[in-house]
Every structure is written in C-alpha cells, then in structure tokens.
Design an enzyme around this catalytic site. Structure first.
Site, PDB file in Angstrom:
ATOM      1  N   HIS A 210      51.275  47.119  51.267  1.00 11.56           N
ATOM      2  CA  HIS A 210      50.915  47.487  49.892  1.00 11.56           C
ATOM      3  C   HIS A 210      49.451  47.205  49.542  1.00 11.56           C
ATOM      4  O   HIS A 210      49.014  47.470  48.428  1.00 11.56           O
ATOM      5  CB  HIS A 210      51.817  46.779  48.878  1.00 11.56           C
TER       6      HIS A 210
HETATM    7  C1  UD1 Z   1      49.898  42.759  42.982  1.00 17.96           C
HETATM    8  C2  UD1 Z   1      48.868  41.690  43.338  1.00 17.96           C
HETATM    9  C3  UD1 Z   1      48.919  41.412  44.826  1.00 17.96           C
HETATM   10  C4  UD1 Z   1      50.316  41.089  45.290  1.00 17.96           C
HETATM   11  C5  UD1 Z   1      51.246  42.212  44.870  1.00 17.96           C
HETATM   12  C6  UD1 Z   1      52.677  41.958  45.275  1.00 17.96           C
HETATM   13  C7  UD1 Z   1      46.804  41.656  41.968  1.00 17.96           C
HETATM   14  C8  UD1 Z   1      45.370  42.022  41.971  1.00 17.96           C
HETATM   15  N1  UD1 Z   1      47.516  42.117  43.023  1.00 17.96           N
HETATM   16  O1  UD1 Z   1      49.481  43.959  43.612  1.00 17.96           O
HETATM   17  O2  UD1 Z   1      48.082  40.318  45.121  1.00 17.96           O
HETATM   18  O3  UD1 Z   1      50.341  40.939  46.681  1.00 17.96           O
HETATM   19  O4  UD1 Z   1      51.160  42.350  43.456  1.00 17.96           O
HETATM   20  O5  UD1 Z   1      53.510  42.981  44.898  1.00 17.96           O
HETATM   21  O6  UD1 Z   1      47.256  41.004  41.066  1.00 17.96           O
HETATM   22  N2  UD1 Z   1      54.129  49.066  39.835  1.00 17.96           N
HETATM   23  C9  UD1 Z   1      55.367  49.505  39.476  1.00 17.96           C
HETATM   24  N3  UD1 Z   1      56.272  48.576  39.046  1.00 17.96           N
HETATM   25  C10 UD1 Z   1      55.993  47.264  38.990  1.00 17.96           C
HETATM   26  C11 UD1 Z   1      54.710  46.835  39.352  1.00 17.96           C
HETATM   27  C12 UD1 Z   1      53.791  47.741  39.793  1.00 17.96           C
HETATM   28  O7  UD1 Z   1      55.683  50.686  39.508  1.00 17.96           O
HETATM   29  O8  UD1 Z   1      56.879  46.480  38.606  1.00 17.96           O
HETATM   30  C13 UD1 Z   1      53.145  50.065  40.334  1.00 17.96           C
HETATM   31  C14 UD1 Z   1      52.255  50.590  39.250  1.00 17.96           C
HETATM   32  O9  UD1 Z   1      52.086  51.939  39.516  1.00 17.96           O
HETATM   33  C15 UD1 Z   1      50.951  49.881  39.483  1.00 17.96           C
HETATM   34  C16 UD1 Z   1      50.964  49.626  40.993  1.00 17.96           C
HETATM   35  O10 UD1 Z   1      52.347  49.481  41.332  1.00 17.96           O
HETATM   36  O11 UD1 Z   1      49.881  50.633  39.054  1.00 17.96           O
HETATM   37  C17 UD1 Z   1      50.214  48.415  41.404  1.00 17.96           C
HETATM   38  O12 UD1 Z   1      50.656  47.266  40.674  1.00 17.96           O
HETATM   39  P1  UD1 Z   1      49.653  46.038  40.355  1.00 17.96           P
HETATM   40  O13 UD1 Z   1      50.362  44.959  39.663  1.00 17.96           O
HETATM   41  O14 UD1 Z   1      48.412  46.575  39.762  1.00 17.96           O
HETATM   42  O15 UD1 Z   1      49.215  45.534  41.774  1.00 17.96           O
HETATM   43  P2  UD1 Z   1      50.045  45.364  43.126  1.00 17.96           P
HETATM   44  O16 UD1 Z   1      49.562  46.379  44.084  1.00 17.96           O
HETATM   45  O17 UD1 Z   1      51.507  45.276  42.865  1.00 17.96           O
END
Ligand code: UD1
Length: 366
Positions: A210
C-alpha cells in the site's frame, strides 16, 4: 484522601495504530492513578480498516471520534489539528500519548504541544532516513517535540541521541505491537481463515502492498501485478487489498487482470484475528508494511520487504526480514521454497510486556 486521577488521552487514527493503543489502554485501566480516554481521529473509517480491529482488540467504543476521514496530507493533518485542539481544551489531559507514524500522530502531537500538554510517543526513534516518505516526516516532527520517547529497539535510541534528544527523555521499552500479537495469538490460531479461503498450511504466500512508492504510479504497479501473477504460477497467493491499492488498481485498469489469475485470491482488508491467522500459516510474506516486518520476525516467517529502506533494521539484522527490489523477488522466493531462509531471533523486549513497562515509567513521571 481522594487522589486526583491523571487524565491520559490515547490517540489512534489509522489501522496500524489500533494494535498499539490497545495494550496501553488495557494496562492503564489496571491503575487507579490514571483515567484513559480513547480518541479516534477517523483517519481510517471503513469497517475493515477500523471497527473490525476495535472489536478484535476488545477496545470499547472511542470516547471521542473526530471523523476526519481522507484528504490530502495538508487537509487531513489540518482537520485533525482543528478538531483535536477542541478536545484538548475541553478535557485538559495531563498527557497525550501518540503511537506510530501516521498523519494523526504528528497532527495531535503538534496540537497538544502548543497547548503545553505533555506528549509521550510510543514507537519513537524509528528512521528510514528517507524523507520522501510521509511517515518519516511524521516521525521526525513527533520525536522532536515529544517529552517522553518510548522506543521499540536500541537502534531507535541511537537515532534519537544522534538527533540531540536528551537521554533522560528516552525509554527503551520494547515493541508494543507484540503485546497485542501475543494477546491475540491463541484466538487467531483457533480460527480457520486460511482453510476457509481454500489455502493449505505453509503452502501459500501472503501479499500486502500500500505504500505510495509502490502503488501510486501505473508503471510500478503494473510491474508489480506482472510479478504477482508470475509468483502465483509457483505457489498460491493471497492478497488482502488496501483501499489505496484497490483504487489505484482499478483506475489503472489492472484489477481485472489480477483478479482473473488462477491461484490468486484477492480479498478486502481483513480483521486483526483473521489476518494473523493467514500470516501465521503462510510460507512467506511479501509486503511494504512496517508492522508486518515486525510480526513476521516475531513469528519466524520469511518476509520480503519491497522497499529500498526500512525504519525497522532490527528485523533484518536479527529477524527474518530482507529488503528486496522487484527483479530479485522470484529468486528470493525460490530460496524460501527450498527451505533455505534465515531463521532469525526475537529482538530484546519483544515479549508482551511493553505496555507494563510504559505504565511504570508514566507512574514514575507523575
Ligand atoms: C496510512 C498511513 C500509513 C499506514 C497506512 C496503513 C499516513 C501518512 N499514512 O496510509 O503510514 O501504513 O495508513 O493502512 O498517515 N481509504 C479508505 N478507507 C479507509 C481509509 C482509507 O477507502 O478507511 C482510502 C482513501 O481513498 C484514502 C486512501 O485510502 O484516500 C489512503 O488513506 P490514507 O489514510 O490517506 O493513507 P494510507 O495509504 O491508508
């Protein structure tokens, strides 16, 4: 005489935070000196990315839910700060405990520090020395302003000292993730998740990917998809797909290709117990996660980390982890399948007692 309890706010925002706050919340509950408040920022909000973990970890509903959701780094960080500032003003905690390295960790640290509230950072001192990673920026900032720094391994102490953090703020307490893993291992091993998915013990690989560096560009992601298809010709593969990766697979028209491949199981993100069950019964793990490098080291499972660096070097020097680049992956997997992988040892203080050690320090500091 009635002694006033010290209020501690425990912050959790994203999936890897939940297994780090759980042991602490349960341990603080054993001590009458503290009252602990769980704040969930809502950085992760899907059932599979959040609620499933709270349930498996036996955490109560968060006392405060900020509901910030997704957004650009600036938007997400700013929203956490705006909402968390109000919580700090209303609750007046003695200490805010933040864990790990996600945006919520940094946002809540900055907010609390500017209100003069003491910050304790659990999992302090880890460094990839790669500031192109958002997590490295979060780690550097959080550690620079924390008052108490709890480290998972000795290399983290050295990083902090090199950055000029006074030694009397640093406490080597071990790895809090292992507290949760040990607590849940027996429940996870009684599940039949891998068998229910049609997999057989020690005869499949587990993939999780991811990181933006692996999944955000079409070029890299399509190379990864080709690699995964090729691996699955040798051994069955299970790939619980993170929402970020799913989005990118779909928008780059790679999802159908992957999903149609034989020997390849794609699932939604799994809950904690189901995931541990799949991991502990796997032959190897290919990942870019931080936590999995640690969990596989503890469980003695060969781990290939698809990154140029790691903030968790102890998993390589002592554990079962190796960094790999794409062209090397298949060769390394052959080595694993031939039974020729290193065995590794468990690092010091990865023993399930980290929360206990942290609470002892917090009591001393009162
Ligand atoms: C975040 C953390 C990362 C961690 C990861 C574990 C930061 C900078 N990054 O990255 O260190 O390893 O979590 O999962 O804080 N989304 C959903 N549902 C959710 C959450 C996210 O659909 O419940 C999607 C959204 O489209 C979002 C994307 O995933 O834009 C990324 O989510 P985000 O929280 O920005 O960062 P992660 O890549 O999950």
């Amino acid at each position: 005489m009635k002694i006033k309890k010290r209020k501690i706010i425990l912050v959790a925002g994203a999936r890897p935070n939940f297994m780090k706050v759980s042991p602490l919340y349960h341990e603080l509950g054993k001590h009458s000196a503290f009252s602990a408040l769980l704040v969930h920022t809502g950085q992760h909000y899907d059932y599979n990315m959040s609620d499933a973990f709270w349930k498996d970890l036996k955490l109560p509903k968060p006392h405060v839910f900020l509901g910030v959701g997704s957004g650009s780094h600036a938007v997400q960080t700013a929203n956490v700060m705006i909402k968390f500032e109000k919580v700090c003003i209303d609750e007046k905690p003695d200490t805010v405990i933040v864990v790990g390295d996600v945006n919520s960790t940094m946002a809540c640290s900055i907010t609390a520090k500017k209100l003069g509230i003491r910050i304790a950072h659990v999992e302090a001192g880890l460094r990839s020395h790669d500031v192109s990673m958002p997590e490295e920026i979060n780690r550097l900032i959080t550690d620079a302003i924390s008052d108490i720094l709890f480290t998972p391994s000795k290399d983290a102490d050295n990083n902090l000292k090199r950055e000029g953090i006074p030694a009397n703020k640093i406490y080597f307490v071990g790895n809090i993730m292992i507290d949760s893993l040990l607590k849940c291992l027996s429940r996870a091993s009684k599940k039949s998740t891998y068998a229910d998915l049609g997999l057989s013990k020690k005869n499949y690989g587990l993939i999780t990917l991811h990181r933006p560096s692996n999944v955000d560009t079409k070029y890299k992601l399509s190379r990864i998809v080709n690699l995964l298809m090729s691996i699955s010709a040798q051994i069955p593969i299970i790939f619980p797909v993170h929402p970020r990766t799913l989005k990118s697979l779909k928008s780059n028209y790679l999802f159908k290709k992957l999903a149609s491949s034989d020997n390849f199981k794609i699932t939604e993100p799994l809950g904690y117990l189901d995931f541990i069950n799949i991991m502990m019964n796997s032959k190897f793990v290919l990942t870019d996660s931080g936590g999995l490098q640690e969990e596989t080291t503890f469980l003695g499972i060969p781990c290939l980390t698809l990154r140029d660096n790691t903030e968790r070097p102890v998993t390589i020097t002592q554990g079962t982890n190796e960094l790999v680049r794409l062209p090397e992956v298949e060769r390394k997997i052959s080595t694993i399948l031939k039974g020729r992988w290193k065995h590794g040892t468990i690092p010091e203080y990865w023993d399930g007692k980290t929360a206990e050690r942290i609470v002892t320090v917090l009591k001393d500091k009162l």
